[in-house]
Design a protein around this motif. Structure first.
Motif, mmCIF file in Angstrom:
data_model
loop_
_atom_site.group_PDB
_atom_site.id
_atom_site.type_symbol
_atom_site.label_atom_id
_atom_site.label_comp_id
_atom_site.label_asym_id
_atom_site.label_seq_id
_atom_site.Cartn_x
_atom_site.Cartn_y
_atom_site.Cartn_z
ATOM 1 N N GLU A 317 0.706 -1.204 -0.153
ATOM 2 C CA GLU A 317 0.030 -0.063 -0.080
ATOM 3 C C GLU A 317 0.836 1.359 0.027
ATOM 4 O O GLU A 317 1.979 1.078 0.421
ATOM 5 N N GLU A 318 0.314 2.356 -0.230
ATOM 6 C CA GLU A 318 1.019 3.627 -0.119
ATOM 7 C C GLU A 318 0.088 4.767 0.200
ATOM 8 O O GLU A 318 -0.740 4.884 -0.275
ATOM 9 N N TRP A 319 0.696 5.550 1.353
ATOM 10 C CA TRP A 319 0.051 6.487 1.976
ATOM 11 C C TRP A 319 -0.252 7.684 0.706
ATOM 12 O O TRP A 319 0.665 7.939 -0.171
ATOM 13 N N THR A 320 -1.375 8.330 0.393
ATOM 14 C CA THR A 320 -1.693 9.115 -0.512
ATOM 15 C C THR A 320 -1.056 10.507 -0.400
ATOM 16 O O THR A 320 -1.176 11.565 -1.273
ATOM 17 N N ARG A 321 -0.514 10.718 0.869
ATOM 18 C CA ARG A 321 0.040 12.125 1.321
ATOM 19 C C ARG A 321 -1.071 13.270 1.224
ATOM 20 O O ARG A 321 -0.785 14.355 0.905
ATOM 21 N N GLN A 335 4.814 6.371 -16.181
ATOM 22 C CA GLN A 335 5.861 6.372 -15.179
ATOM 23 C C GLN A 335 5.444 7.253 -14.084
ATOM 24 O O GLN A 335 5.782 7.235 -12.976
ATOM 25 N N PHE A 336 4.272 7.875 -14.067
ATOM 26 C CA PHE A 336 3.814 8.862 -12.968
ATOM 27 C C PHE A 336 2.429 8.447 -12.568
ATOM 28 O O PHE A 336 1.577 7.975 -13.468
ATOM 29 N N PHE A 337 2.186 8.569 -11.518
ATOM 30 C CA PHE A 337 0.735 8.167 -10.817
ATOM 31 C C PHE A 337 0.263 9.305 -9.886
ATOM 32 O O PHE A 337 0.807 9.799 -9.080
ATOM 33 N N CYS A 338 -0.705 9.922 -10.482
ATOM 34 C CA CYS A 338 -1.263 11.246 -9.632
ATOM 35 C C CYS A 338 -2.386 11.019 -8.883
ATOM 36 O O CYS A 338 -3.559 10.513 -9.537
ATOM 37 N N VAL A 339 -2.591 11.545 -7.711
ATOM 38 C CA VAL A 339 -3.632 10.999 -6.729
ATOM 39 C C VAL A 339 -4.311 12.608 -6.462
ATOM 40 O O VAL A 339 -3.645 13.697 -6.074
ATOM 41 N N CYS A 340 -5.694 12.581 -6.639
ATOM 42 C CA CYS A 340 -6.477 13.510 -6.377
ATOM 43 C C CYS A 340 -6.905 13.677 -4.807
ATOM 44 O O CYS A 340 -7.870 12.621 -4.640
ATOM 45 N N ASN A 341 -6.226 14.560 -3.839
ATOM 46 C CA ASN A 341 -6.691 14.147 -2.401
ATOM 47 C C ASN A 341 -7.877 15.364 -2.381
ATOM 48 O O ASN A 341 -7.288 16.394 -2.058
ATOM 49 N N ASN A 346 -5.102 18.828 -2.700
ATOM 50 C CA ASN A 346 -3.998 18.646 -3.423
ATOM 51 C C ASN A 346 -3.938 17.699 -4.353
ATOM 52 O O ASN A 346 -4.726 16.863 -4.243
ATOM 53 N N VAL A 347 -2.975 17.577 -5.326
ATOM 54 C CA VAL A 347 -2.672 16.516 -6.240
ATOM 55 C C VAL A 347 -1.176 16.093 -5.933
ATOM 56 O O VAL A 347 -0.434 17.006 -5.849
ATOM 57 N N ALA A 348 -1.001 14.576 -5.492
ATOM 58 C CA ALA A 348 0.238 14.276 -5.095
ATOM 59 C C ALA A 348 0.716 13.385 -6.300
ATOM 60 O O ALA A 348 -0.171 12.859 -6.807
ATOM 61 N N VAL A 349 1.985 13.420 -6.768
ATOM 62 C CA VAL A 349 2.378 12.817 -7.829
ATOM 63 C C VAL A 349 3.456 11.609 -7.127
ATOM 64 O O VAL A 349 4.380 12.052 -6.475
ATOM 65 N N PHE A 350 3.385 10.477 -7.725
ATOM 66 C CA PHE A 350 4.194 9.292 -7.488
ATOM 67 C C PHE A 350 4.998 8.830 -8.618
ATOM 68 O O PHE A 350 4.451 8.891 -9.739
#
Length: 383
Positions: A317-321, A335-341, A346-350
């Motif tokens: 699992e990964e915390w979404t920040r 390559q990148f995975f962007c999360v809409c919090n 915020n949007v966090a980039v992984f």
């Protein structure tokens, strides 16, 4: 370019059972330029809109964008709307083409039919799905078909809820939450969270009309609440994510008959979790090796490996920040995975490890009020 849909106006007249009460911190559709090397997003503009453009879809050519406007104040029946925009291929700016009624209140999801001739919409508050034709020049036409969900609403307590869960959001009435065609476009599937069912429709891509399949739907466990689903790239497996049950179900999919057969149920959460959680988004990696499941309140993305027969295994699992991850998406390269919090604005980039499926936070937080959905367009290849 990255486009982030937001909740941009307070939802004053939602049902008393609704758990999502975004204050409307967004400004409309936020537009960013993406750094191909680092994944960093730099603000390039905003298409100002106060109608909560919460779900976005881009055509295959990267020249048109469609957006649901989660309102319920238009025309008879207090419908929501759908808008279509021209994407400027020089700088990614948006220009509105037209806006039409969505066929129900509170549209929350849309997708483009593989033929490129129709947009299909799920109206959450209206409990309906609609087919909107794409006319010459990309404008939308009035709905060619609208179907209203009907059936027995499921219980408040999910069959597969984690121990001690108080998760209850949509078992008060019908709630169409997602609609998507299969790869061939012969069938359209849509999930109704309140009815605990995935409906399957035969689709006439000339007239834009839906006809119930045989059987017309498949049931999920009572109260679990199917929200979103995703087809594996092979087209033979479908993974359904249940909002209140906090689980995923693997279905075998018969593309010739449009039939679903359940084969596995697995929690979206790490082993031993107890308490309340609301699932949100589900994605399958482009190579079909991993499945990602969003967990709100737990504020994580569950990561699962896909076995040779499609069976899922929890691998991490990964915390979404952030708070309340409503959705996420891969950039075009994977390559990148962007999360809409949604609740932490915020949007966090992984960065994605394509070998292990793992997500590593890049350190990039992008401020966006109540982000709901993110899509990408590569202007170098668009059109």
């Amino acid at each position: 370019m990255a486009y982030v849909g937001t909740f941009s106006s307070p939802l004053h007249d939602v049902l008393p059972t609704q758990v999502d009460l975004p204050p409307g911190n967004g400004r409309g559709i936020h537009i960013f330029q993406v750094n191909r090397a680092t994944g960093a997003l730099t603000l390039a503009g905003v298409y100002e809109s106060g109608t909560s453009p919460n779900c976005l879809a881009v055509n295959a050519a990267g020249t048109r964008m469609y957006a649901t406007n989660e309102t319920d104040r238009v025309g008879e029946g207090n419908q929501g709307t759908v808008s279509v925009f021209v994407i400027d291929r020089s700088d990614g700016r948006l220009t509105l083409l037209n806006t039409l009624k969505s066929g129900g209140a509170g549209p929350t999801y849309l997708s483009i039919h593989p033929s490129g001739k129709f947009v299909v919409v799920a109206n959450y508050f209206g409990g309906s799905v609609a087919v909107l034709p794409i006319l010459a020049g990309g404008r939308l036409g009035d709905a060619t078909d609208i179907k209203h969900d009907a059936g027995t609403v499921g219980p408040k307590q999910a069959t597969n809820a984690p121990p001690g869960s108080f998760a209850f959001s949509g078992h008060d009435r019908t709630h169409a939450h997602m609609i998507q065609a299969d790869a061939g476009g012969r069938f359209l599937l849509h999930a109704d969270l309140g009815l605990d069912r995935i409906f399957v429709w035969k689709f006439d891509d000339r007239a834009g009309v839906l006809t119930p399949n045989d059987p017309p739907s498949v049931a999920l466990p009572p109260g679990d609440g199917p929200r979103h689903f995703f087809f594996h790239p092979n087209g033979r497996w479908l993974y359904s994510l249940q909002e209140e049950g906090s689980n995923m179900v693997l279905f075998d999919y018969d593309a010739m008959k449009g039939r679903l057969t359940a084969r596995q149920t697995i929690s979206s959460l790490p082993p031993g979790f107890a308490g309340s959680n609301f699932c949100s988004e589900i994605l399958v990696s482009g190579d079909g090796r991993f499945v990602y499941a969003g967990n709100r309140l737990h504020d994580s993305v569950g990561i699962f490996s896909v076995g040779k027969t499609g069976v899922l295994t929890f691998i991490g699992e990964e915390w979404t920040r952030g708070n309340y991850p409503r959705s996420f998406n891969f950039d075009p390269t994977g390559q990148f995975f962007c999360v809409c919090n949604q609740r932490s604005d915020n949007v966090a980039v992984f960065r994605v490890n394509k070998r292990s499926g793992g997500l590593a936070f890049t350190g990039h937080y992008i401020p966006v009020g109540n982000p709901s959905h993110i899509v990408f367009v590569d202007l170098a290849t668009a059109g």
